[in-house]
Design an enzyme around this catalytic site. Structure first.
Site, PDB file in Angstrom:
ATOM      1  N   ARG A  81      14.153  17.596  28.857  1.00 20.08           N
ATOM      2  CA  ARG A  81      14.531  17.870  27.604  1.00 20.08           C
ATOM      3  C   ARG A  81      15.592  17.040  27.263  1.00 20.08           C
ATOM      4  O   ARG A  81      16.747  17.242  27.787  1.00 20.08           O
ATOM      5  CB  ARG A  81      14.606  19.154  27.014  1.00 20.08           C
ATOM      6  CG  ARG A  81      14.659  19.508  25.634  1.00 20.08           C
ATOM      7  CD  ARG A  81      14.775  20.984  25.428  1.00 20.08           C
ATOM      8  NE  ARG A  81      15.102  21.167  23.997  1.00 20.08           N
ATOM      9  CZ  ARG A  81      14.119  21.407  23.269  1.00 20.08           C
ATOM     10  NH1 ARG A  81      13.077  21.565  23.417  1.00 20.08           N
ATOM     11  NH2 ARG A  81      14.569  21.690  21.813  1.00 20.08           N
ATOM     12  N   ARG A 104       2.943  27.846  23.364  1.00 17.33           N
ATOM     13  CA  ARG A 104       3.674  26.681  23.891  1.00 17.33           C
ATOM     14  C   ARG A 104       3.507  27.450  25.662  1.00 17.33           C
ATOM     15  O   ARG A 104       3.230  26.225  26.485  1.00 17.33           O
ATOM     16  CB  ARG A 104       5.309  26.882  23.633  1.00 17.33           C
ATOM     17  CG  ARG A 104       5.627  26.407  22.429  1.00 17.33           C
ATOM     18  CD  ARG A 104       5.506  24.590  22.471  1.00 17.33           C
ATOM     19  NE  ARG A 104       6.246  24.089  23.522  1.00 17.33           N
ATOM     20  CZ  ARG A 104       7.594  23.871  23.599  1.00 17.33           C
ATOM     21  NH1 ARG A 104       8.395  24.231  22.301  1.00 17.33           N
ATOM     22  NH2 ARG A 104       8.355  23.296  24.543  1.00 17.33           N
ATOM     23  N   CYS A 118       7.783  24.959  14.351  1.00 15.95           N
ATOM     24  CA  CYS A 118       8.027  25.173  15.797  1.00 15.95           C
ATOM     25  C   CYS A 118       9.048  25.932  16.153  1.00 15.95           C
ATOM     26  O   CYS A 118       9.244  26.182  17.244  1.00 15.95           O
ATOM     27  CB  CYS A 118       8.089  23.731  16.324  1.00 15.95           C
ATOM     28  SG  CYS A 118       9.571  22.579  15.978  1.00 15.95           S
ATOM     29  N   GLN A 127       4.845  20.675  22.039  1.00 20.54           N
ATOM     30  CA  GLN A 127       4.746  21.464  21.122  1.00 20.54           C
ATOM     31  C   GLN A 127       3.479  21.363  20.458  1.00 20.54           C
ATOM     32  O   GLN A 127       2.713  21.946  19.832  1.00 20.54           O
ATOM     33  CB  GLN A 127       5.976  21.270  20.273  1.00 20.54           C
ATOM     34  CG  GLN A 127       6.058  21.833  18.861  1.00 20.54           C
ATOM     35  CD  GLN A 127       6.291  23.547  19.101  1.00 20.54           C
ATOM     36  OE1 GLN A 127       7.121  23.783  19.519  1.00 20.54           O
ATOM     37  NE2 GLN A 127       5.354  24.428  18.508  1.00 20.54           N
ATOM     38  N   ASP A 147       9.647  21.465   9.536  1.00 17.10           N
ATOM     39  CA  ASP A 147      10.526  21.734  10.540  1.00 17.10           C
ATOM     40  C   ASP A 147      12.047  21.702  10.180  1.00 17.10           C
ATOM     41  O   ASP A 147      12.080  21.431   8.819  1.00 17.10           O
ATOM     42  CB  ASP A 147      10.047  20.364  11.641  1.00 17.10           C
ATOM     43  CG  ASP A 147      10.963  20.575  13.206  1.00 17.10           C
ATOM     44  OD1 ASP A 147      11.577  21.884  13.253  1.00 17.10           O
ATOM     45  OD2 ASP A 147      11.125  19.821  13.878  1.00 17.10           O
ATOM     46  N   HIS A 176       7.728  15.078  20.630  1.00 12.15           N
ATOM     47  CA  HIS A 176       7.586  16.545  21.112  1.00 12.15           C
ATOM     48  C   HIS A 176       5.939  16.727  21.627  1.00 12.15           C
ATOM     49  O   HIS A 176       5.628  17.709  20.971  1.00 12.15           O
ATOM     50  CB  HIS A 176       8.060  17.432  20.291  1.00 12.15           C
ATOM     51  CG  HIS A 176       8.719  18.654  20.949  1.00 12.15           C
ATOM     52  ND1 HIS A 176       8.590  19.056  22.088  1.00 12.15           N
ATOM     53  CD2 HIS A 176       9.213  19.576  20.353  1.00 12.15           C
ATOM     54  CE1 HIS A 176       8.923  20.173  22.505  1.00 12.15           C
ATOM     55  NE2 HIS A 176       9.542  20.728  21.279  1.00 12.15           N
TER      56      HIS A 176
END
Length: 311
Positions: free
Chosen positions: A111, A298, A270, A141, A229, A138
């Site tokens: 990450r 997830r 998310c 996700q 987001d 991502h």
């Protein structure tokens, strides 16, 4: 796993971006994620004896916990590392780090705020590398998001999804998913916050039904799912944060905006969320919200990814 998801003839099985896989392969991962969710606690341990190194150059709640639980429930083990724990944060090359970790563990999840570092790691590692987030995409996700959509609304192919707000890394993976899963994606973003131009160009070449507008109402009209987001990042300077908030304020997801979507439309985010900024509390805490199903998924989507990469 079914026979559809093919193993590479040579080299490790990386999971870097949605666009790297065929539609059939991605569908197989979603099917496997759903199966693993149904059989949680009763399945086999396909990753017994395997260890995943998780490297966090950016903080995380959901990514860390979901990957760690997923790996353990599949029978494997994890090592959690930050830049403070590694010589990589003190000038050691990605090349050397990749070669050393390849001798110790069976896979790496990174990450980071550097997609170049992720791809460099994958180039030099002889073990699978998984994209836990970069500044560009991502994918884990959005695989969870597709799984969540289909649990609530049925097959995503042919449906309309609306993205409202900053055209960020999650939006980019939604663009890739639209091309691979065959749904319509409308993105409403203010000028200066449009999605990555290279990913949009790739989607156009793929024939994806993806459009970008500055009008959130037009984007949301008849959509089965509305996604947003956070507007601000911990890395944003105060002046930049103020400018972003001003630019994105007209893109707040409100009950009035959700009313423009299709009957029974769902709301996704998310997380982490900031009530009163990118959406109002009565949206994220209301009946259309599936954010906690999305967060749970997830775990299941990443189980399928881990089982394919390391199994």
């Amino acid at each position: 796993m079914s026979a559809v998801l093919e193993m590479p003839a040579t080299g490790p099985r990386h999971f870097l971006d949605i666009k790297d896989f065929s539609s059939a392969e991605l569908r197989d991962l979603i099917t496997e994620a759903a199966r693993l969710k149904r059989s949680r606690g009763a399945g086999k341990k396909p990753l017994a004896g395997k260890t995943l190194a998780m490297i966090f150059e950016k903080p995380s709640t959901r990514t860390r916990i979901s990957f760690e639980v997923a790996m353990r429930e599949l029978g494997g083990d994890v090592i959690v590392l930050s830049s403070r724990d590694m010589q990589l944060g003190r000038g050691e090359t990605v090349y050397d780090t990749a070669h050393v970790l390849s001798r110790y563990v069976h896979g790496i999840m990174l990450r980071t705020d550097s997609a170049a570092k992720l791809h460099d790691l994958a180039t030099h590692a002889s073990i699978p590398v998984i994209n836990g987030l970069t500044e560009l995409t991502h994918p884990c996700q959005v695989m969870a998001d597709v799984l969540t959509f289909e649990e609530h609304c049925g097959p995503i192919a042919g449906q309309i999804v609306a993205w409202v707000g900053d055209g960020n890394n999650v939006a980019a993976s939604w663009i890739e998913a639209a091309a691979k899963f065959g749904f319509t994606l409308r993105l409403a973003c203010p000028d200066g916050y449009k999605p990555n131009a290279k990913i949009l160009a790739w989607a156009k070449r793929e024939g994806a039904d993806v459009s970008v507008t500055t009008d959130p109402i037009a984007a949301v009209q008849d959509a089965k799912c509305v996604v947003t987001d956070a507007w601000l990042s911990m890395a944003d300077a105060e002046e930049e944060s103020m400018a972003r908030a001003l630019a994105l304020a007209p893109y707040q997801v409100t009950p009035a905006l959700m009313a423009q979507a299709a009957k029974g439309a769902i709301f996704m985010h998310c997380l982490p969320a900031h009530r009163g900024e990118e959406m109002t509390a009565d949206v994220i805490d209301g009946p259309a919200s599936v954010v906690f199903d999305e967060a749970e998924n997830r775990l299941h989507a990443q189980k399928a990814i881990l089982a394919w990469c390391l199994g």
